[in-house]
Design a protein around this motif. Structure first.
Motif, PDB file in Angstrom:
ATOM      1  N   GLY A  47     -15.987  -8.161  -1.144  1.00  0.00           N
ATOM      2  CA  GLY A  47     -15.527  -7.186  -0.153  1.00  0.00           C
ATOM      3  C   GLY A  47     -14.792  -7.812   1.010  1.00  0.00           C
ATOM      4  N   GLY A  48     -15.314  -8.941   1.495  1.00  0.00           N
ATOM      5  CA  GLY A  48     -14.741  -9.558   2.688  1.00  0.00           C
ATOM      6  C   GLY A  48     -13.594 -10.508   2.443  1.00  0.00           C
ATOM      7  N   PHE A  49     -13.565 -11.128   1.271  1.00  0.00           N
ATOM      8  CA  PHE A  49     -12.539 -12.135   1.014  1.00  0.00           C
ATOM      9  C   PHE A  49     -11.529 -11.740  -0.056  1.00  0.00           C
ATOM     10  N   PHE A  50     -11.714 -10.576  -0.668  1.00  0.00           N
ATOM     11  CA  PHE A  50     -10.706 -10.078  -1.610  1.00  0.00           C
ATOM     12  C   PHE A  50     -10.171  -8.720  -1.176  1.00  0.00           C
ATOM     13  N   PHE A  51     -11.048  -7.724  -1.110  1.00  0.00           N
ATOM     14  CA  PHE A  51     -10.574  -6.376  -0.822  1.00  0.00           C
ATOM     15  C   PHE A  51     -10.071  -6.216   0.618  1.00  0.00           C
ATOM     16  N   LEU A  52     -10.754  -6.805   1.590  1.00  0.00           N
ATOM     17  CA  LEU A  52     -10.328  -6.662   2.984  1.00  0.00           C
ATOM     18  C   LEU A  52      -8.962  -7.284   3.250  1.00  0.00           C
ATOM     19  N   PRO A  53      -8.733  -8.571   2.915  1.00  0.00           N
ATOM     20  CA  PRO A  53      -7.394  -9.123   3.167  1.00  0.00           C
ATOM     21  C   PRO A  53      -6.308  -8.436   2.348  1.00  0.00           C
ATOM     22  N   LEU A  54      -6.627  -8.092   1.101  1.00  0.00           N
ATOM     23  CA  LEU A  54      -5.632  -7.414   0.276  1.00  0.00           C
ATOM     24  C   LEU A  54      -5.301  -6.043   0.844  1.00  0.00           C
ATOM     25  N   GLY A  55      -6.302  -5.307   1.293  1.00  0.00           N
ATOM     26  CA  GLY A  55      -6.059  -4.006   1.909  1.00  0.00           C
ATOM     27  C   GLY A  55      -5.218  -4.116   3.163  1.00  0.00           C
ATOM     28  N   LEU A  56      -5.510  -5.103   4.009  1.00  0.00           N
ATOM     29  CA  LEU A  56      -4.724  -5.291   5.231  1.00  0.00           C
ATOM     30  C   LEU A  56      -3.276  -5.666   4.919  1.00  0.00           C
ATOM     31  N   VAL A  57      -3.087  -6.536   3.941  1.00  0.00           N
ATOM     32  CA  VAL A  57      -1.729  -6.940   3.567  1.00  0.00           C
ATOM     33  C   VAL A  57      -0.955  -5.743   3.012  1.00  0.00           C
ATOM     34  N   VAL A  58      -1.616  -4.918   2.206  1.00  0.00           N
ATOM     35  CA  VAL A  58      -0.934  -3.756   1.626  1.00  0.00           C
ATOM     36  C   VAL A  58      -0.590  -2.739   2.711  1.00  0.00           C
ATOM     37  N   VAL A  59      -1.482  -2.509   3.665  1.00  0.00           N
ATOM     38  CA  VAL A  59      -1.191  -1.571   4.761  1.00  0.00           C
ATOM     39  C   VAL A  59      -0.027  -2.085   5.599  1.00  0.00           C
ATOM     40  N   ILE A  60      -0.053  -3.355   5.947  1.00  0.00           N
ATOM     41  CA  ILE A  60       1.043  -3.928   6.744  1.00  0.00           C
ATOM     42  C   ILE A  60       2.341  -3.891   5.959  1.00  0.00           C
ATOM     43  N   SER A  61       2.269  -4.179   4.678  1.00  0.00           N
ATOM     44  CA  SER A  61       3.459  -4.167   3.833  1.00  0.00           C
ATOM     45  C   SER A  61       4.025  -2.763   3.682  1.00  0.00           C
ATOM     46  N   SER A  62       3.158  -1.745   3.751  1.00  0.00           N
ATOM     47  CA  SER A  62       3.659  -0.374   3.653  1.00  0.00           C
ATOM     48  C   SER A  62       4.433   0.039   4.904  1.00  0.00           C
ATOM     49  N   LEU A  63       4.155  -0.606   6.003  1.00  0.00           N
ATOM     50  CA  LEU A  63       4.830  -0.272   7.257  1.00  0.00           C
ATOM     51  C   LEU A  63       6.150  -1.011   7.425  1.00  0.00           C
ATOM     52  N   ILE A  64       6.305  -2.147   6.745  1.00  0.00           N
ATOM     53  CA  ILE A  64       7.490  -2.997   6.903  1.00  0.00           C
ATOM     54  C   ILE A  64       8.216  -3.085   5.572  1.00  0.00           C
ATOM     55  N   GLU A  65       9.487  -2.838   5.575  1.00  0.00           N
ATOM     56  CA  GLU A  65      10.319  -2.978   4.369  1.00  0.00           C
ATOM     57  C   GLU A  65      10.977  -4.359   4.378  1.00  0.00           C
ATOM     58  N   TYR A  66      10.870  -5.078   3.287  1.00  0.00           N
ATOM     59  CA  TYR A  66      11.530  -6.379   3.156  1.00  0.00           C
ATOM     60  C   TYR A  66      11.838  -6.630   1.685  1.00  0.00           C
ATOM     61  N   SER A  67      12.731  -7.561   1.452  1.00  0.00           N
ATOM     62  CA  SER A  67      13.102  -7.856   0.063  1.00  0.00           C
ATOM     63  C   SER A  67      11.973  -8.605  -0.635  1.00  0.00           C
ATOM     64  N   TYR A  68      11.876  -8.437  -1.937  1.00  0.00           N
ATOM     65  CA  TYR A  68      10.841  -9.050  -2.768  1.00  0.00           C
ATOM     66  C   TYR A  68       9.431  -8.631  -2.336  1.00  0.00           C
ATOM     67  N   GLN A  69       9.296  -7.427  -1.866  1.00  0.00           N
ATOM     68  CA  GLN A  69       8.022  -6.924  -1.364  1.00  0.00           C
ATOM     69  C   GLN A  69       6.954  -6.897  -2.462  1.00  0.00           C
ATOM     70  N   LYS A  70       7.311  -6.405  -3.623  1.00  0.00           N
ATOM     71  CA  LYS A  70       6.334  -6.309  -4.713  1.00  0.00           C
ATOM     72  C   LYS A  70       5.938  -7.686  -5.231  1.00  0.00           C
ATOM     73  N   THR A  71       6.879  -8.595  -5.278  1.00  0.00           N
ATOM     74  CA  THR A  71       6.583  -9.955  -5.732  1.00  0.00           C
ATOM     75  C   THR A  71       5.616 -10.646  -4.778  1.00  0.00           C
ATOM     76  N   VAL A  72       5.838 -10.492  -3.494  1.00  0.00           N
ATOM     77  CA  VAL A  72       4.955 -11.093  -2.497  1.00  0.00           C
ATOM     78  C   VAL A  72       3.546 -10.513  -2.612  1.00  0.00           C
ATOM     79  N   LEU A  73       3.447  -9.203  -2.795  1.00  0.00           N
ATOM     80  CA  LEU A  73       2.132  -8.575  -2.929  1.00  0.00           C
ATOM     81  C   LEU A  73       1.392  -9.066  -4.168  1.00  0.00           C
TER      82      LEU A  73
END
Length: 94
Positions: A47-73
């Motif tokens: 929960g703390g070292f997989f789902f939490l960081p991944l959830g935060l990265v996905v939320v931040i990524s949803s707010l910012i558009e950049y190239s290669y977004q899916k590859t980075v995720l």
């Protein structure tokens, strides 16, 4: 703003809360519960070292558009997944 990614990120944060804080390890599929030594630590790690960081990265990524977004995720997800997998196999399995 990508609302699909935002919804997925919020769902990941909710699962992170349920697994890490509420110890709902039944949400985790694909492991043999009899082989895990410490289910509380399993909840904290997943929960703390997989789902939490991944959830935060996905939320931040949803707010910012950049190239290669899916590859980075995908790369971030794989790095987190492999590191948590290795920790579980080395420390938590009998």
């Amino acid at each position: 703003m990508d609302y699909g990614l935002l919804f997925i990120g919020v769902a990941l944060l909710l699962v992170s809360y349920l697994v890490a804080v509420k110890k709902q390890t039944w949400l985790l599929a694909g492991f043999n519960e009899k082989m895990i030594k410490n289910k509380e630590l399993l909840g904290k790690v997943v929960g703390g070292f997989f789902f939490l960081p991944l959830g935060l990265v996905v939320v931040i990524s949803s707010l910012i558009e950049y190239s290669y977004q899916k590859t980075v995720l995908v790369i971030i997800m794989l790095i987190l997944l492999v590191s948590v997998y290795l920790f579980i196999n080395r420390k938590l399995l009998d």
